[in-house]
Design a protein around this motif. Structure first.
Motif, PDB file in Angstrom:
ATOM      1  N   CYS A  23       0.893  -1.343  -0.184  1.00 62.05           N
ATOM      2  CA  CYS A  23       0.064   0.015   0.008  1.00 62.05           C
ATOM      3  C   CYS A  23       0.835   1.340  -0.011  1.00 62.05           C
ATOM      4  CB  CYS A  23      -0.993   0.200   1.214  1.00 62.05           C
ATOM      5  SG  CYS A  23      -2.164  -1.223   0.922  1.00 62.05           S
ATOM      6  N   LYS A  26       1.677   2.208  -3.460  1.00 60.45           N
ATOM      7  CA  LYS A  26       0.773   2.517  -4.454  1.00 60.45           C
ATOM      8  C   LYS A  26       0.095   3.771  -4.089  1.00 60.45           C
ATOM      9  CE  LYS A  26       0.621  -1.193  -6.878  1.00 60.45           C
ATOM     10  NZ  LYS A  26       0.828  -1.174  -8.535  1.00 60.45           N
ATOM     11  N   TYR A  27       0.354   3.794  -2.721  1.00 60.42           N
ATOM     12  CA  TYR A  27      -0.614   5.239  -2.210  1.00 60.42           C
ATOM     13  C   TYR A  27       0.422   5.976  -1.084  1.00 60.42           C
ATOM     14  CZ  TYR A  27      -4.158   1.965  -3.610  1.00 60.42           C
ATOM     15  OH  TYR A  27      -5.019   1.148  -4.171  1.00 60.42           O
ATOM     16  N   ILE A  30       0.044   7.775   2.621  1.00 60.05           N
ATOM     17  CA  ILE A  30       0.219   6.871   3.521  1.00 60.05           C
ATOM     18  C   ILE A  30       1.295   7.282   4.655  1.00 60.05           C
ATOM     19  CG2 ILE A  30       0.666   4.327   4.804  1.00 60.05           C
ATOM     20  CD1 ILE A  30      -0.884   3.359   2.381  1.00 60.05           C
ATOM     21  N   LEU A  62      -4.982   2.704   6.530  1.00 55.06           N
ATOM     22  CA  LEU A  62      -6.000   2.250   5.752  1.00 55.06           C
ATOM     23  C   LEU A  62      -6.859   3.324   5.260  1.00 55.06           C
ATOM     24  CD1 LEU A  62      -7.099  -0.902   7.501  1.00 55.06           C
ATOM     25  CD2 LEU A  62      -5.679  -0.789   5.498  1.00 55.06           C
ATOM     26  N   VAL A  65      -6.301   4.415   1.532  1.00 52.79           N
ATOM     27  CA  VAL A  65      -6.253   3.287   0.543  1.00 52.79           C
ATOM     28  C   VAL A  65      -7.773   3.693  -0.117  1.00 52.79           C
ATOM     29  CG1 VAL A  65      -6.286   1.019  -0.104  1.00 52.79           C
ATOM     30  CG2 VAL A  65      -4.876   1.958   1.703  1.00 52.79           C
ATOM     31  N   ILE A  68     -10.134  -0.342  -0.904  1.00 55.29           N
ATOM     32  CA  ILE A  68      -9.400  -1.419  -0.192  1.00 55.29           C
ATOM     33  C   ILE A  68      -9.548  -2.591  -0.870  1.00 55.29           C
ATOM     34  CG2 ILE A  68     -11.285  -1.606   1.482  1.00 55.29           C
ATOM     35  CD1 ILE A  68      -7.713  -1.741   2.274  1.00 55.29           C
ATOM     36  N   ALA A  71      -7.503  -3.081  -3.727  1.00 53.65           N
ATOM     37  CA  ALA A  71      -6.012  -3.023  -3.414  1.00 53.65           C
ATOM     38  C   ALA A  71      -5.691  -4.758  -2.880  1.00 53.65           C
ATOM     39  CB  ALA A  71      -5.657  -2.173  -2.124  1.00 53.65           C
TER      40      ALA A  71
END
Length: 167
Positions: A23, A26-27, A30, A62, A65, A68, A71
């Motif tokens: 994660c 990708k994000y 965070i 979370l 995200v 979710i 993901a």
């Protein structure tokens, strides 16, 4: 029935750690949760927070995200191969997977593998908030007997001394 821990037992790593870093790549937003997570970890080490309280703060990532479920699907597409072959070779229909990792994280891979019985930490996949305690140590025993009061274990597999009460 056979009872298995998941992380480092039938899965060749720690799924929570792997999912967090997946994660994070990708994000990157965070990263905003890292200071709070570090503070919570310090409070856990000092004995101010319980393991559940620390993990609840950790799972706040979370919130960054956006989808979710997507993901999770993509994560398991990449990491399904980390399920160890020895487990796949001996898997039985009545196996129980019991883990401190979150249910929402393990449910997709258990479904893919045809595992019908999963006991894991109850964590809201959108907020990171727990319902109950982290499924670890004595809590695993409690949760096992709540879900399977007449459980008779034929074989038990774990990599961790924290599973001694369950063994």
């Amino acid at each position: 029935m056979n009872i298995y821990d998941f992380d480092e037992t039938i899965y060749d790593s720690d799924s929570t750690k792997d999912f967090y870093f997946y994660c994070l790549k990708k994000y990157p937003k965070i990263l905003l949760s890292v200071p709070r997570m570090a503070w919570a970890f310090l409070l856990y080490i000092l004995g101010v927070y319980t393991k559940t309280q620390f993990k609840e703060k950790m799972y706040r990532f979370l919130r960054y995200v956006p989808d979710i479920d997507k993901a999770l699907e993509n994560f398991w597409n990449i990491n399904e191969n980390k399920v160890k072959q020895w487990y796949r070779d001996r898997q039985k229909e009545d196996d129980i997977i019991i883990s401190a990792s979150p249910e929402f994280l393990l449910e997709p891979i258990c479904k893919r593998l045809g595992i019908k019985h999963l006991i894991a930490s109850r964590v809201d996949k959108k907020t990171g908030l727990y319902t109950g305690e982290n499924c670890w140590g004595e809590e695993k025993v409690k949760r096992l007997y709540e879900d399977f009061p007449d459980a008779v274990c034929e074989e038990f597999y774990s990599d961790s001394l924290s599973d001694t009460p369950l063994a």
